[in-house]
Design an enzyme around this catalytic site. Structure first.
Site, short mmCIF file in Angstrom:
data_model
loop_
_atom_site.label_atom_id
_atom_site.label_comp_id
_atom_site.label_asym_id
_atom_site.label_seq_id
_atom_site.Cartn_x
_atom_site.Cartn_y
_atom_site.Cartn_z
N ASP A 278 0.83 -1.21 0.00
CA ASP A 278 0.00 0.00 0.00
C ASP A 278 0.86 1.26 0.00
OD1 ASP A 278 0.98 -0.18 2.60
OD2 ASP A 278 -0.98 -0.17 3.58
N GLU A 279 2.14 1.13 0.39
CA GLU A 279 3.00 2.31 0.52
C GLU A 279 3.34 2.96 -0.82
OE1 GLU A 279 5.96 2.58 3.44
OE2 GLU A 279 5.27 0.83 4.56
N TYR B 133 12.08 2.41 0.18
CA TYR B 133 11.43 1.10 0.06
C TYR B 133 10.24 1.18 -0.88
CZ TYR B 133 8.00 -2.50 1.14
OH TYR B 133 7.03 -3.48 1.02
#
Length: 333
Positions: A116-117, A139
């Protein structure tokens, strides 16, 4: 970590399929997570690195693989600020190597496990699969870039790829650098929860068993070229999470006693406030999360009581990460 749960489920529920578990066995891996299936005839473990093209190509040739679930990645956000190049190498280059080899081998389905990031943070807007990607840390940026490479194989070759983006997964088997096992383990050792910044950042938490069901659903029903949000409406701030765990482990409801077990430190360079996701596409495939927070967190706390030392370096995972020099990295992997 999530993959270990999926592998165990596949081996137990699909005896006619050979499940091959490819893992580099990096610092956060533990083969103890696979002990329940390690002797099964339809399970095979291979130690190897997705960043080695010749090895991966040979693997596809010798094993005649039909379906790929690609979980392999560097995943710890805190660490990504100091090892940005390593995260890019593993998550982007490694994914390139794997999807290219899978395409060459005419794999029937390639599932790329994202996060979801990639959407970046939002306080109001709920993200659906068509929302733009606005990652804010190394990331998430590496996962977003890898998604683009995977998607391009669908656009260019109609190679049957599926991308999933899931909320934070918690439960047994997770290396204790991540927030829930970290807080549990610190408290079980009579140490304080280390909270970045205000602690008001909220996260959606999904129990591992629910995520397994989501991936089994995607394997059966997921359509090539599609992206699926695997999310939950259950949301909690990091400070509230700490209080919940203090209440359950230290058996206290006193606000002052709870504060005693919470240690606020400087925040990391960026820390998104929320990742609200719309998971209607997954609901339409027949999946919804079933495990309540109360049930899931109880099982998780019990597991860490017995299994904290499943990793050689688990103590190291409990150290607070430095938060002063974002992206500091002088050399590549």
């Amino acid at each position: 970590y999530s993959a270990s749960h999926v592998v165990v489920s596949l081996v137990k529920n699909y005896p006619n399929y050979l499940i091959i578990n490819l893992d580099k066995l990096d610092y956060c891996a533990s083969l103890k997570n696979l002990e329940t299936v390690s002797e099964k005839e339809n399970y095979k473990f291979i130690q190897g690195d997705i960043c080695e093209p010749d090895f991966i190509k040979q693997l596809f040739k010798t094993e005649r693989i039909d379906i790929v679930l690609h979980f392999a990645a560097q995943t710890h956000v805190d660490l990504s600020f100091w090892r940005a190049l390593e995260f890019t190498y593993v998550n982007v280059y490694g994914t390139n190597v794997l999807v290219a080899a899978a395409h060459e081998a005419n794999v029937e389905k390639f599932v790329y496990v994202s996060t979801d990031e990639v959407y970046g943070g939002s306080t109001e807007e709920e993200f659906d699969e068509s929302s733009p990607k606005r990652p804010t840390n190394p990331y998430a940026s590496s996962k977003a870039a890898a998604e683009c490479f995977v998607q391009s194989y669908w656009e260019r070759y109609q190679f049957p790829v599926v991308i999933t983006r899931s909320s934070n997964v918690y439960g047994p088997h997770q290396y204790p650098e991540k927030v829930i096992p970290k807080f549990i383990s610190l408290l079980q050792q009579n140490r304080k929860c280390c909270i970045h910044g205000s602690g008001l950042q909220k996260r959606n938490f999904l129990y591992a068993a629910d995520v397994v069901e989501a991936f089994l659903t995607v394997l059966k029903e997921g359509k090539p070229g599609e992206i699926y949000n695997i999310g939950t409406s259950f949301e909690m701030s990091i400070a509230q999470l700490a209080k919940e765990l203090i209440h359950l482990i230290k058996k206290t409801s006193s606000e002052s006693e709870m504060e005693h077990w919470m240690d606020y430190v400087k925040d990391r360079p960026t820390n998104d406030l929320r990742y609200p996701m719309n998971s209607e596409k997954m609901h339409n495939l027949g999946w919804r999360p079933k495990v309540s927070w109360k049930e899931g967190i109880k099982k998780t706390i019990e597991w860490y009581k017995e299994n904290f030392h499943n990793w050689k370096n688990s103590e190291k995972a409990l150290e607070p990460f430095p938060v002063t020099e974002p992206f500091a990295q002088l050399s590549g992997p």
